[in-house]
Design a protein around this motif. Structure first.
Motif, mmCIF file in Angstrom:
data_model
loop_
_atom_site.group_PDB
_atom_site.id
_atom_site.type_symbol
_atom_site.label_atom_id
_atom_site.label_comp_id
_atom_site.label_asym_id
_atom_site.label_seq_id
_atom_site.Cartn_x
_atom_site.Cartn_y
_atom_site.Cartn_z
ATOM 1 N N VAL A 80 33.368 42.687 34.253
ATOM 2 C CA VAL A 80 34.607 42.309 33.559
ATOM 3 C C VAL A 80 35.692 41.959 34.575
ATOM 4 N N ILE A 81 35.808 42.751 35.634
ATOM 5 C CA ILE A 81 36.828 42.490 36.658
ATOM 6 C C ILE A 81 36.551 41.165 37.357
ATOM 7 N N LYS A 82 35.274 40.893 37.684
ATOM 8 C CA LYS A 82 34.928 39.621 38.331
ATOM 9 C C LYS A 82 35.222 38.436 37.422
ATOM 10 N N ASN A 83 34.953 38.595 36.124
ATOM 11 C CA ASN A 83 35.218 37.508 35.177
ATOM 12 C C ASN A 83 36.710 37.203 35.058
ATOM 13 N N HIS A 84 37.546 38.183 35.339
ATOM 14 C CA HIS A 84 38.997 37.972 35.283
ATOM 15 C C HIS A 84 39.562 37.640 36.668
ATOM 16 N N LYS A 85 38.682 37.311 37.607
ATOM 17 C CA LYS A 85 39.036 36.874 38.965
ATOM 18 C C LYS A 85 39.998 37.834 39.652
ATOM 19 N N ASP A 86 39.741 39.124 39.482
ATOM 20 C CA ASP A 86 40.495 40.181 40.168
ATOM 21 C C ASP A 86 41.997 40.181 39.867
ATOM 22 N N ASP A 87 42.408 39.600 38.741
ATOM 23 C CA ASP A 87 43.844 39.617 38.408
ATOM 24 C C ASP A 87 44.172 40.641 37.302
ATOM 25 N N MET A 88 43.335 41.649 37.167
ATOM 26 C CA MET A 88 43.566 42.673 36.147
ATOM 27 C C MET A 88 44.469 43.771 36.705
ATOM 28 N N SER A 89 45.388 44.234 35.872
ATOM 29 C CA SER A 89 46.238 45.350 36.274
ATOM 30 C C SER A 89 45.467 46.656 36.116
ATOM 31 N N GLU A 90 46.029 47.746 36.636
ATOM 32 C CA GLU A 90 45.393 49.055 36.484
ATOM 33 C C GLU A 90 45.306 49.441 35.015
ATOM 34 N N GLU A 91 46.318 49.064 34.234
ATOM 35 C CA GLU A 91 46.304 49.364 32.792
ATOM 36 C C GLU A 91 45.177 48.621 32.097
ATOM 37 N N ASP A 92 44.963 47.353 32.478
ATOM 38 C CA ASP A 92 43.872 46.571 31.887
ATOM 39 C C ASP A 92 42.511 47.189 32.218
ATOM 40 N N ILE A 93 42.359 47.614 33.457
ATOM 41 C CA ILE A 93 41.097 48.229 33.882
ATOM 42 C C ILE A 93 40.873 49.534 33.125
#
Length: 121
Positions: A80-93
């Motif tokens: 999931v993190i790779k699909n979002h190109k590492d632009d996820m916040s800690e809250e999203d994770i």
């Protein structure tokens, strides 16, 4: 109060009806005996103080299951993190992680909860 494991005795009373009595069974040597009062400190046959606890090797399979469950969750989270190109916040994770734990089977969730509670002790 400790539990008494897997040992049942049937006895007949004076009128011939059967009575079920819960007894003790040693995890180490397999000896079964009737309780005589308080929980015994050692097995009367092999004298092991660990008569009421399974051997470590019997709990190792549960540890392996736990590692499999955690591995499965983190593999999915990495995707999931790779699909979002590492632009996820800690809250999203954190949200995605909660969702993935919610998607686990009830047995896997219970195993995860049990192991996490053990770690807190």
């Amino acid at each position: 109060m400790r539990e008494h494991f897997g040992c049942f005795f049937q006895m007949a009373n004076a009128k011939g009806s059967k009575v079920l009595i819960v007894g003790n069974k040693c995890y180490r040597c397999g000896h079964e005996w009737l309780p005589t009062g308080d929980t015994p400190r050692v097995c009367p046959r092999c004298k092991s103080p660990y008569w009421d606890r399974p051997r470590k090797s019997e709990t190792d399979s549960e540890d392996n299951e736990f590692e499999d469950v955690v591995g499965k969750v983190f593999e999915r989270l990495e995707k999931v993190i790779k699909n979002h190109k590492d632009d996820m916040s800690e809250e999203d994770i954190s949200y995605e992680l909660q969702k993935m734990v919610g998607d686990l089977s009830p047995e896997e969730q219970m195993l995860l909860k049990k192991k996490l509670l053990e770690e807190r002790k």
